[in-house]
Design an enzyme around this catalytic site. Structure first.
Site, PDB file in Angstrom:
ATOM      1  CG  HIS A  36      -2.058  -1.059   1.032  1.00  0.00           C
ATOM      2  ND1 HIS A  36      -2.292  -2.054   1.959  1.00  0.00           N
ATOM      3  CD2 HIS A  36      -2.920  -1.274   0.013  1.00  0.00           C
ATOM      4  CE1 HIS A  36      -3.273  -2.823   1.538  1.00  0.00           C
ATOM      5  NE2 HIS A  36      -3.683  -2.382   0.363  1.00  0.00           N
ATOM      6  CG  ASP A  89     -17.053  -3.092 -13.906  1.00  0.00           C
ATOM      7  OD1 ASP A  89     -17.402  -4.134 -14.496  1.00  0.00           O
ATOM      8  OD2 ASP A  89     -15.881  -2.671 -13.896  1.00  0.00           O
ATOM      9  N   GLY A  90     -15.314  -0.629 -12.045  1.00  0.00           N
ATOM     10  CA  GLY A  90     -14.320   0.393 -12.381  1.00  0.00           C
ATOM     11  C   GLY A  90     -14.235   0.648 -13.870  1.00  0.00           C
ATOM     12  CG  ASP A 148      -5.460  -2.050  -4.199  1.00  0.00           C
ATOM     13  OD1 ASP A 148      -5.749  -1.747  -3.013  1.00  0.00           O
ATOM     14  OD2 ASP A 148      -4.913  -3.123  -4.516  1.00  0.00           O
ATOM     15  N   PRO A 193     -14.173 -10.532 -11.560  1.00  0.00           N
ATOM     16  CG  PRO A 193     -14.823  -9.651  -9.492  1.00  0.00           C
ATOM     17  CD  PRO A 193     -14.506 -10.928 -10.174  1.00  0.00           C
TER      18      PRO A 193
HETATM   19  N1  SAM Z   1      -4.345  -5.267  -2.531  1.00  0.00           N
HETATM   20  C1  SAM Z   1      -4.922  -6.459  -3.106  1.00  0.00           C
HETATM   21  C2  SAM Z   1      -4.054  -7.086  -4.145  1.00  0.00           C
HETATM   22  O1  SAM Z   1      -3.043  -6.514  -4.531  1.00  0.00           O
HETATM   23  O2  SAM Z   1      -4.417  -8.174  -4.604  1.00  0.00           O
HETATM   24  C3  SAM Z   1      -6.274  -6.180  -3.693  1.00  0.00           C
HETATM   25  C4  SAM Z   1      -7.019  -5.129  -2.950  1.00  0.00           C
HETATM   26  S1  SAM Z   1      -8.693  -5.323  -2.863  1.00  0.00           S
HETATM   27  C5  SAM Z   1      -8.966  -6.811  -2.073  1.00  0.00           C
HETATM   28  C6  SAM Z   1      -9.160  -5.648  -4.544  1.00  0.00           C
HETATM   29  C7  SAM Z   1     -10.581  -5.172  -4.729  1.00  0.00           C
HETATM   30  O3  SAM Z   1     -10.864  -4.992  -6.128  1.00  0.00           O
HETATM   31  C8  SAM Z   1     -11.639  -6.167  -4.220  1.00  0.00           C
HETATM   32  O4  SAM Z   1     -12.369  -5.574  -3.173  1.00  0.00           O
HETATM   33  C9  SAM Z   1     -12.548  -6.431  -5.441  1.00  0.00           C
HETATM   34  O5  SAM Z   1     -13.911  -6.554  -5.106  1.00  0.00           O
HETATM   35  C10 SAM Z   1     -12.277  -5.175  -6.257  1.00  0.00           C
HETATM   36  N2  SAM Z   1     -12.597  -5.294  -7.695  1.00  0.00           N
HETATM   37  C11 SAM Z   1     -12.407  -6.365  -8.497  1.00  0.00           C
HETATM   38  N3  SAM Z   1     -12.847  -6.097  -9.749  1.00  0.00           N
HETATM   39  C12 SAM Z   1     -13.322  -4.809  -9.735  1.00  0.00           C
HETATM   40  C13 SAM Z   1     -13.914  -3.958 -10.729  1.00  0.00           C
HETATM   41  N4  SAM Z   1     -14.088  -4.386 -11.997  1.00  0.00           N
HETATM   42  N5  SAM Z   1     -14.271  -2.708 -10.377  1.00  0.00           N
HETATM   43  C14 SAM Z   1     -14.088  -2.269  -9.092  1.00  0.00           C
HETATM   44  N6  SAM Z   1     -13.558  -3.033  -8.097  1.00  0.00           N
HETATM   45  C15 SAM Z   1     -13.168  -4.295  -8.420  1.00  0.00           C
END
Ligand code: SAM
Length: 287
Positions: A61, A137-138, A155, A162
């Site tokens: 982070h 969705d990003g 991140d 997803p």
């Molecule tokens: N720091 C971690 C790593 O490096 O693997 C990941 C941080 S966090 C757990 C990742 C987040 O991305 C999750 O909460 C997941 O739900 C989110 N995520 C996955 N696909 C996404 C999308 N298309 N749009 C927004 N958020 C998404």
């Protein structure tokens, strides 16, 4: 005592002893587990992949937040894609000069469950008045927003489920559209020793989108396989070329107290191992 077996790679993975199971269940997007491990503290995993642990999350982070922000030097507005555990937002809000943080997360339950069971990660940062949480969705967000940002941080989880769309040319093109003149996109881009195609594919897509692009890296112990790569894209080479003396000065001025990041590590992180360079070079051979 049960074990958590990571299933990211066939035939190779890490085993984490579950000393105390805190939560396990399916959200409407993913399978989520949060447990306590005596060595690593609290651990969160999504769809069989370790996402973060209290013991080593500071490395990931701090680097994903402070490298783009201190390279840029005058960040006012940040977009975060993939809020999850909130660790990246916690690091971003530490920069007093940042006025607004738009935090986009596809799965609201991950945020709520992490607030409850992994509280040290967000540490109240999601309640900072500068943070605007958007459940979306990003990919869709960057395709439709008319807002502009100085830094975009992706991140996300790995490109399975997803998050697959967050490694697409379309996503990078729309991030490029949403960046201000000297803006920077920084992304989680996997561990090249085990996810080599991810580095080559991202290199090809960034090269076709940004005038300045590259990677930096850091070794995060529980992202097994050695150094993790972070993608970098910008419409200008200014930020990535920031002199060490300037980064040192900005770091000192920021008042940040860190456990991994410093100006020398910032600069060194852009020096890539030869096997990274070969994987990146392969991107130029792809027709
Ligand atoms: N720091 C971690 C790593 O490096 O693997 C990941 C941080 S966090 C757990 C990742 C987040 O991305 C999750 O909460 C997941 O739900 C989110 N995520 C996955 N696909 C996404 C999308 N298309 N749009 C927004 N958020 C998404």
């Amino acid at each position: 005592m049960a074990d958590y077996l990571e299933t990211l790679y066939p035939g190779y993975g890490q085993r984490l002893q579950i000393d105390e199971l805190l939560y396990e269940g399916h959200t409407d997007q993913q399978h989520l587990v949060i447990f306590r491990n005596a060595l690593l503290g609290r651990v969160m995993a999504l769809d069989g992949v370790v996402q973060t642990t209290e013991a080593d999350e500071f490395i990931y982070h701090e680097m994903l937040a402070h490298v783009p922000i201190l390279a840029h030097g005058a960040v006012r507005k940040v977009l975060v894609i993939g809020v999850g555990d909130g660790g990246i937002v916690r690091e971003i809000v530490r920069h007093a000069g940042i006025a607004e943080i738009v935090a986009v997360e596809i799965d609201a339950s991950v945020i709520e469950l992490c607030r409850t069971h992994l509280p040290l990660h967000s540490a109240g940062a999601l309640d900072d008045p500068r943070v605007r949480l958007v459940i979306a969705d990003g990919l869709d967000f960057v395709a439709t927003t008319d807002e502009r940002f100085d830094v975009i941080i992706s991140d996300s989880t790995d490109p399975i489920g997803p998050a697959a769309s967050l490694f697409s040319r379309e996503f990078y093109r729309n991030c490029q559209r949403c960046l201000n003149a000297d803006g920077v996109l920084a992304t989680q881009n996997g561990v090249p020793f085990l996810q080599s195609a991810e580095l080559t594919d991202t290199a090809q897509r960034l090269a076709g989108t940004f005038t300045d692009w590259g990677f930096f890296h850091a070794a995060v112990p529980t992202y097994i396989g050695g150094s993790m790569s972070f993608g970098w894209g910008s419409n200008s080479g200014k930020a990535r070329a920031t002199e060490l003396a300037v980064v040192r000065e900005r770091f000192a001025q920021s008042g940040l107290r860190t456990r991994y990041y410093n100006a020398e590590i910032h600069q060194a992180a852009f020096a890539l191992p030869q096997y990274f360079l070969e994987l990146i070079g392969a991107a130029h051979k792809v027709p």
